[in-house]
Design a protein around this motif. Structure first.
Motif, PDB file in Angstrom:
ATOM      1  N   VAL A   1       1.393  12.302  17.726  1.00 20.00           N
ATOM      2  CA  VAL A   1       2.381  13.209  17.134  1.00 20.00           C
ATOM      3  C   VAL A   1       1.910  13.667  15.761  1.00 20.00           C
ATOM      4  O   VAL A   1       1.510  12.856  14.930  1.00 20.00           O
ATOM      5  CB  VAL A   1       3.751  12.514  16.991  1.00 20.00           C
TER       6      VAL A   1
ATOM      7  N   TYR B   1       0.806  15.526   4.668  1.00 18.36           N
ATOM      8  CA  TYR B   1       0.770  14.531   3.592  1.00 18.36           C
ATOM      9  C   TYR B   1       1.896  13.514   3.749  1.00 18.36           C
ATOM     10  O   TYR B   1       1.752  12.357   3.385  1.00 18.36           O
ATOM     11  CB  TYR B   1       0.884  15.212   2.228  1.00 18.36           C
ATOM     12  N   ALA B   2       3.037  13.956   4.296  1.00 19.26           N
ATOM     13  CA  ALA B   2       4.174  13.050   4.409  1.00 19.26           C
ATOM     14  C   ALA B   2       3.934  11.960   5.445  1.00 19.26           C
ATOM     15  O   ALA B   2       4.577  10.920   5.397  1.00 19.26           O
ATOM     16  CB  ALA B   2       5.435  13.833   4.755  1.00 19.26           C
ATOM     17  N   GLY B   3       2.993  12.201   6.382  1.00 14.95           N
ATOM     18  CA  GLY B   3       2.781  11.216   7.419  1.00 14.95           C
ATOM     19  C   GLY B   3       1.603  10.286   7.167  1.00 14.95           C
ATOM     20  O   GLY B   3       1.348   9.380   7.944  1.00 14.95           O
ATOM     21  N   PHE B   4       0.882  10.500   6.071  1.00 19.22           N
ATOM     22  CA  PHE B   4      -0.284   9.668   5.802  1.00 19.22           C
ATOM     23  C   PHE B   4       0.125   8.279   5.342  1.00 19.22           C
ATOM     24  O   PHE B   4       1.007   8.134   4.496  1.00 19.22           O
ATOM     25  CB  PHE B   4      -1.159  10.310   4.720  1.00 19.22           C
ATOM     26  N   VAL B   5      -0.525   7.269   5.915  1.00 18.71           N
ATOM     27  CA  VAL B   5      -0.180   5.893   5.569  1.00 18.71           C
ATOM     28  C   VAL B   5      -1.182   5.319   4.569  1.00 18.71           C
ATOM     29  O   VAL B   5      -0.832   4.562   3.685  1.00 18.71           O
ATOM     30  CB  VAL B   5      -0.159   5.011   6.832  1.00 18.71           C
ATOM     31  N   THR B   6      -2.467   5.703   4.707  1.00 19.25           N
ATOM     32  CA  THR B   6      -3.495   5.139   3.835  1.00 19.25           C
ATOM     33  C   THR B   6      -3.896   6.198   2.819  1.00 19.25           C
ATOM     34  O   THR B   6      -3.169   7.167   2.637  1.00 19.25           O
ATOM     35  CB  THR B   6      -4.717   4.736   4.670  1.00 19.25           C
ATOM     36  N   ASP B   7      -5.071   6.032   2.169  1.00 20.24           N
ATOM     37  CA  ASP B   7      -5.387   7.037   1.166  1.00 20.24           C
ATOM     38  C   ASP B   7      -6.780   7.636   1.218  1.00 20.24           C
ATOM     39  O   ASP B   7      -7.109   8.454   0.388  1.00 20.24           O
ATOM     40  CB  ASP B   7      -5.069   6.510  -0.229  1.00 20.24           C
ATOM     41  N   THR B   8      -7.596   7.246   2.182  1.00 25.55           N
ATOM     42  CA  THR B   8      -8.837   7.996   2.341  1.00 25.55           C
ATOM     43  C   THR B   8      -8.964   8.464   3.790  1.00 25.55           C
ATOM     44  O   THR B   8      -8.286   7.941   4.674  1.00 25.55           O
ATOM     45  CB  THR B   8     -10.094   7.174   1.990  1.00 25.55           C
TER      46      THR B   8
ATOM     47  N   SER C   1       6.300   8.484  11.373  1.00 21.58           N
ATOM     48  CA  SER C   1       4.868   8.625  11.621  1.00 21.58           C
ATOM     49  C   SER C   1       4.240   7.280  11.961  1.00 21.58           C
ATOM     50  O   SER C   1       3.455   7.162  12.898  1.00 21.58           O
ATOM     51  CB  SER C   1       4.206   9.238  10.390  1.00 21.58           C
TER      52      SER C   1
ATOM     53  N   GLU D   1      -7.515   6.616   7.220  1.00 22.68           N
ATOM     54  CA  GLU D   1      -6.419   7.263   7.935  1.00 22.68           C
ATOM     55  C   GLU D   1      -6.794   7.426   9.408  1.00 22.68           C
ATOM     56  O   GLU D   1      -5.973   7.218  10.297  1.00 22.68           O
ATOM     57  CB  GLU D   1      -6.119   8.619   7.290  1.00 22.68           C
TER      58      GLU D   1
ATOM     59  N   ARG E   1     -16.148  26.897  -1.053  1.00 19.36           N
ATOM     60  CA  ARG E   1     -15.107  27.849  -0.680  1.00 19.36           C
ATOM     61  C   ARG E   1     -15.528  29.265  -0.981  1.00 19.36           C
ATOM     62  O   ARG E   1     -15.343  30.151  -0.177  1.00 19.36           O
ATOM     63  CB  ARG E   1     -13.831  27.547  -1.466  1.00 19.36           C
TER      64      ARG E   1
ATOM     65  N   SER F   1      -6.306  11.707  13.103  1.00 21.44           N
ATOM     66  CA  SER F   1      -5.814  10.339  13.000  1.00 21.44           C
ATOM     67  C   SER F   1      -5.069   9.924  14.265  1.00 21.44           C
ATOM     68  O   SER F   1      -4.993   8.735  14.553  1.00 21.44           O
ATOM     69  CB  SER F   1      -4.906  10.198  11.787  1.00 21.44           C
TER      70      SER F   1
ATOM     71  N   SER G   1      -7.423  20.075   1.055  1.00 25.67           N
ATOM     72  CA  SER G   1      -6.625  21.295   1.136  1.00 25.67           C
ATOM     73  C   SER G   1      -5.693  21.178   2.340  1.00 25.67           C
ATOM     74  O   SER G   1      -5.833  20.278   3.165  1.00 25.67           O
ATOM     75  CB  SER G   1      -7.532  22.502   1.299  1.00 25.67           C
TER      76      SER G   1
ATOM     77  N   ARG H   1       2.617   5.923  15.509  1.00 28.70           N
ATOM     78  CA  ARG H   1       1.200   5.565  15.508  1.00 28.70           C
ATOM     79  C   ARG H   1       0.990   4.087  15.765  1.00 28.70           C
ATOM     80  O   ARG H   1      -0.057   3.538  15.468  1.00 28.70           O
ATOM     81  CB  ARG H   1       0.557   6.001  14.194  1.00 28.70           C
TER      82      ARG H   1
ATOM     83  N   PRO I   1     -10.540  11.068  -0.892  1.00 32.86           N
ATOM     84  CA  PRO I   1      -9.130  10.676  -0.931  1.00 32.86           C
ATOM     85  C   PRO I   1      -8.277  11.766  -0.284  1.00 32.86           C
ATOM     86  O   PRO I   1      -8.572  12.956  -0.432  1.00 32.86           O
ATOM     87  CB  PRO I   1      -8.815  10.564  -2.419  1.00 32.86           C
TER      88      PRO I   1
ATOM     89  N   VAL J   1       0.838  -1.202   0.000  1.00 32.89           N
ATOM     90  CA  VAL J   1       0.000   0.000   0.000  1.00 32.89           C
ATOM     91  C   VAL J   1       0.873   1.252   0.000  1.00 32.89           C
ATOM     92  O   VAL J   1       0.635   2.205  -0.743  1.00 32.89           O
ATOM     93  CB  VAL J   1      -0.946   0.000   1.220  1.00 32.89           C
TER      94      VAL J   1
ATOM     95  N   SER K   1      -5.460  12.853  -1.024  1.00 31.05           N
ATOM     96  CA  SER K   1      -4.739  13.743  -1.938  1.00 31.05           C
ATOM     97  C   SER K   1      -5.611  14.898  -2.416  1.00 31.05           C
ATOM     98  O   SER K   1      -5.111  15.857  -2.973  1.00 31.05           O
ATOM     99  CB  SER K   1      -4.235  12.946  -3.135  1.00 31.05           C
TER     100      SER K   1
ATOM    101  N   LEU L   1       7.689   9.125   6.925  1.00 28.66           N
ATOM    102  CA  LEU L   1       6.585   8.175   6.982  1.00 28.66           C
ATOM    103  C   LEU L   1       6.864   7.105   8.036  1.00 28.66           C
ATOM    104  O   LEU L   1       5.990   6.735   8.814  1.00 28.66           O
ATOM    105  CB  LEU L   1       6.385   7.535   5.605  1.00 28.66           C
TER     106      LEU L   1
ATOM    107  N   ARG M   1      11.206  11.511   2.663  1.00 24.59           N
ATOM    108  CA  ARG M   1       9.785  11.213   2.833  1.00 24.59           C
ATOM    109  C   ARG M   1       9.619   9.852   3.485  1.00 24.59           C
ATOM    110  O   ARG M   1       8.785   9.659   4.368  1.00 24.59           O
ATOM    111  CB  ARG M   1       9.084  11.247   1.475  1.00 24.59           C
TER     112      ARG M   1
END
Lengths: 377, 572
Positions: free
Chosen positions: B86, B92-99, A211, B103, A363, B154, B143, A215, B138, A157, B140, A208, A204
């Motif tokens: 933390v 964005y750099a710390g996100f593991v999943t994608d929705t 992070s 997350e 917005r 999260s 904003s 977590r 998602p 993933v 990505s 990650l 990156r």
């Protein structure tokens, strides 16, 4: 608004695989086109709104390229098929070891038709794969992996999400190279591209990892790390033995019985080890993918299609020369193919209608709020 | 809740301490702000709270860190995940999943929380952080402000007692930053969360803090972090927001920390100040334009990024480009540097018409200008120098000296040009250091020197103050003023209203790809509630932007009083 139930990812992948099977069984261009249309219809109606939802468009492009490439290859460099000559190209005779291949020469309608059909079939297969990706996120499919393979799933993933990020990083650094007055071609520009991109990916990855660590990734509970290493070793050994066994079984020149024993023993080892590791993984899952009525509604129409192709018309799989005539449309497979489009209409919609494309409107509403005079100026 | 007992941290035995002899105690339910200059060890201090330092980063930690009674020596970060959440600078750099939902669930899945309570907690967090309409989106597509709220959510789903945030608003526009800070405040008030927060832009956060930890940094050897009330620290720390600077310069006591406090103390000041601030020496307005943008449209797919933008950038002028994240600032820069092709309209660059490599191309440059997307890179850099949002994109040398050599060669200028420029911008910078090891401010200086080597007429900086402390920012202001004085045109895209107030002659505001305001900085900044700097808010309706404006205004007022006194005396 009723809570929309998402279709089980495996259901979509089964549906796509069954259609791919049907595709393999026919060389009728009209039927192939109908399959493509059915796949497209379902994708348009039921694709997920995630990034992967756009995979289908890319695959569509790839499909068109496939057809064009196959036909071009046949015209320029192909075996000569006797029949109705459409036009002639200047020809060279290739040495005899190329086994009948020739460059140029007369191009017959039969040759074009069979090449086009072969290309179309390949393209439809590609489409089926793209459809599965668009309809069900590959990550959700990986979620179904047994607990023992959980870490493998996470790695996959993460890799999947890194691909778009890497592309973005490369685009950004390429722009930056231009800003340093460097051209974007040549070996020397490669350093300017690779060094920043690699450094950024590494950074990156470290962010990650930090992070994930904070977590709770890899919380082991109280398991002896030596025991864990042992089970992993056993798992690896089992998989290797099973692979070797398969190889021995398939190759007729090898001892067959030994192969069977290795296959059974290896599989047993691997299963035992993964059950044992799975028990050690101390985690739960948020998404419970359950198989329900709408999942059956997704898969069954595709089963009907395949049955019609396989049982009803075995001769459809006939892959011989194509006659230079307008292809006929066999009625039963045609109707059965249309049947596979049913999931696009009768299953519940995949995504909530909270589409984010309407966000700019929200917005600008907020802008109006902000614009209220708050200060005395 | 968090206790540091004589903690010293160094990353290698031979290096000096990054954090020296810290003894701190942060009680439950407190919002504690960590301040200090860049590279002073703020991030190290924050990382030590959940054990990332030294378990993940390596290094030597002496002393003891106790978090809710757990010693980080025996508990690596993953074993503290249920206690400490933390959140980093780049969500964005710390996100593991994608929705969004996945997350939010990720931490709970790792903690093996049963699916039923997971569902309940996710709904709670969606409501607390107002994320409910985004649940299936998602990641990505979010904003910056939304993404940062998801990142906070999260870790909140694990029900931690402590939240640690490292510069959570530094990448956000003022409105999104408010969004995130409002959420933090609500969490502290309603959920009894202990929050440890590091931030450079004190003007955004200091008024919310219950206490402040000041990290003096390795430069001041032997000094250990100080933990006290915000007012005490702000009276002595070298980093402070404009409102504190105003309070210090006026000798106000107690020192105001928020605009509201300062407004009440500023009533006599407002009466004394003249209605118009002293006109700061107006920049030499050469009418010569360096870039002309006419009815520019740029689209990415179906999304229109720029919508009929008209803009003229002139020599000797500093222009600040402001607007929300995604308003089109970076796209406008890309169009100026020819990285994107316009759908309609045109961009023309006009160089200084002295000798350049392209003599014949220059001939028609005066008449019609040059389209940046058709220029060869080599010719482009003499017209525009752009420092991108991440200055590191530009840099790929082995060390600082190598970087300067490459820049000299690329711009065909005498060797040593770039190194000379760098010395002028950053002072003495060790030439053997690797660009990645430089601090944010030093890296920006190096990128700026590299870009300046070719002698571009127009200098563009995209979000230059990200991660810069007040000292580095002041230095940047001086450098950019100098460049403008030498006849360069300067344009910067920024969220930093204080920087725009200090620096800009003109402010252009973009919204949804269109120019909504284009006018003199003083006028635009004082009239907008979002972009007004602190001093403007304090002294409103007087159009003062900075503390130096106020000082100059007071001098003017004193002179007026003296003249008044002199002129009234003979009458008596």
């Amino acid at each position: 608004m009723s809570r929309s139930r998402t279709i089980h990812p495996a259901a979509w992948w089964l549906w796509a695989l069954l259609l791919a099977w049907a595709t393999m069984r026919t060389s009728n261009p009209i039927l192939l086109a109908v399959i493509a249309a059915v796949v497209g219809y379902v994708v348009v109606n039921r694709r997920s709104r995630a990034v992967w939802g756009s995979a289908f468009r890319i695959m569509l492009g790839l499909g068109v390229v496939t057809i064009a490439f196959t036909v071009l290859l046949q015209v320029v460099l192909g075996t000569r098929v006797p029949g109705h000559v459409l036009f002639r190209l200047p020809s060279w005779q290739l040495p005899s070891w190329t086994d009948g291949l020739s460059v140029g020469g007369p191009v017959t309608g039969e040759a074009l038709l069979s090449a086009g059909t072969a290309g179309l079939r390949l393209a439809v297969l590609v489409l089926c794969f793209g459809a599965a990706n668009s309809l069900a996120h590959p990550g959700r499919l990986l979620n179904l992996l047994p607990a023992a393979l959980y870490e493998l799933g996470v790695a996959a993933v993460v890799a999947l999400t890194l691909v778009p990020q890497l592309a973005e990083s490369i685009a950004r650094v390429r722009r930056a190279q231009r800003l340093r007055g460097r051209s974007l071609t040549g070996i020397r520009s490669l350093r300017g591209l690779l060094v920043p991109v690699l450094e950024q990916s590494l950074e990156r990855a470290i962010t990650l990892a930090a992070s994930m660590d904070s977590r709770g990734y890899g919380r082991s509970g109280a398991i002896d790390p030596r025991l864990r290493r042992l089970t992993r070793l056993v798992l690896l050994l089992g998989v290797c033995a099973a692979l070797a066994g398969t190889f021995l079984v398939i190759d007729p020149a090898r001892p067959h019985r030994l192969g069977v024993i290795a296959l059974i023993l290896g599989t047993a080892l691997a299963v035992a080890a993964s059950v044992w590791t799975g028990r050690q993984v101390h985690r739960t899952r948020y998404r419970r993918e359950s198989w329900g009525r709408s999942d059956w509604l997704t898969v069954l129409p595709a089963v009907v299609t395949v049955c019609a192709y396989v049982i009803g018309h075995p001769h459809l799989g006939d892959n011989g020369a194509v006659a230079w005539q307008w292809p006929t449309l066999p009625l039963i497979p045609f109707l059965a193919t249309l049947c596979a489009a049913l999931p696009g209409a009768i299953t519940p919609p995949t995504a909530d209608p909270d589409d984010y494309e309407s966000v700019p409107a929200m917005r600008s509403a907020r802008v109006a709020d902000d614009a209220r005079p708050v200060m005395h100026t | 809740m968090i206790r540091f007992e004589q903690v010293s941290i160094r990353y290698a035995p031979e290096l000096p301490d990054v954090l020296h002899n810290a003894s701190l105690f942060v009680p439950e339910g407190e919002l504690c702000l960590v301040v200090g200059a860049t590279g002073s060890g703020k991030s190290t201090l924050l990382g030590a709270v959940n054990g990332l330092v030294p378990h993940f980063t390596g290094g030597v930690l002496t002393g003891r860190v106790l978090v809710d009674g757990r010693d980080t020596r025996d508990h690596p970060p993953r074993e503290l995940a249920d206690l400490v959440g933390v959140v980093g600078q780049d969500p964005y750099a710390g996100f593991v999943t994608d929705t969004v939902v996945d997350e939010l669930a990720y931490t709970m899945e790792s903690l093996a929380i049963p699916a039923d309570s997971m569902r309940r907690r996710i709904e709670d967090v969606l409501d607390v952080l107002s994320l409910a309409p985004l649940r299936n989106r998602p990641l990505s597509s979010l904003s910056g402000g939304q993404a940062q709220r998801v990142a906070i959510g999260s870790v909140l789903t694990a029900h931690p007692k402590i939240l640690v945030l490292d510069e959570p608003t530094s990448a956000l526009d003022p409105a999104s930053a408010e969004e995130v800070l409002a959420v933090l405040q609500r969490l502290v008030h309603d959920n009894n969360l202990t929050v440890l927060l590091a931030e450079h832009r004190l003007e955004r956060v200091v008024q919310y803090a219950d206490s402040v930890i000041w990290v003096p940094g390795a430069g001041s050897d032997g000094a250990s972090p100080v933990h006290a009330s915000p007012a005490e620290i702000m009276a002595v720390a070298p980093v402070y927001p404009p409102v504190v600077r105003l309070g210090r310069s006026q000798g106000w006591s107690p020192l105001p920390l928020s605009v509201r406090d300062a407004r009440r103390q500023a009533i006599p000041l407002r009466d004394r100040l003249p209605a118009q601030p002293a006109p700061s020496s107006p920049p030499v307005q050469t009418p010569r334009p360096l870039a002309v943008v006419t009815r520019l449209d740029v689209s990415y797919g179906r999304r229109r990024a720029l919508d009929r933008v008209d803009l003229v950038l002139r020599a000797g002028e500093i222009v600040a480009l402001m607007g929300r994240n995604g308003a089109g600032k970076s796209t406008l820069f890309a169009a100026l540097s020819g990285s994107v092709r316009p759908d309609a309209g045109r961009v023309r660059l006009f160089g200084t018409s002295t000798g350049t490599a392209d003599a014949d191309a220059d001939a028609d440059a005066d008449a019609d200008g040059m389209a940046p997307d058709r220029l060869r890179p080599r010719a482009l850099i003499e017209l525009i120098g752009l420092v991108p949002q991440q200055p590191g994109d530009l840099l790929y040398g082995d060390d600082v000296a190598d970087e300067c050599r490459i820049a000299d060669r690329d711009s065909t200028v005498p060797p040593g040009t770039c190194a000379g420029l760098l010395a002028g911008i950053a002072g003495a910078l060790d030439p053997s250091r690797h660009p990645r090891d430089l601090s944010e401010g030093e890296r920006l200086a190096l990128a700026l020197a590299v870009v300046l080597t070719a002698g571009p007429a127009l200098i563009a900086l995209d979000e230059p103050t990200r991660g810069l402390d007040y000292v580095a920012k002041a230095r940047l202001v001086t450098i950019l003023r100098q460049l403008a004085g030498q006849g360069h045109g300067v344009v910067l895209a920024t969220h930093d209203t204080e920087l725009a107030a200090e620096l800009a002659d003109r402010v252009v505001v973009l919204a949804d790809g269109a120019v909504v305001t284009d006018g003199p900085a003083r006028q635009v900044l004082t009239q907008s509630p979002v972009f007004a700097p602190q001093i403007a808010k304090v002294l409103s309706p007087l159009p003062y932007l900075t503390v130096s404006d106020v000082t100059a205004g007071l001098v003017l007022a004193r002179e007026d009083e003296r003249i008044d006194a002199e002129s009234t005396r003979p009458d008596r």
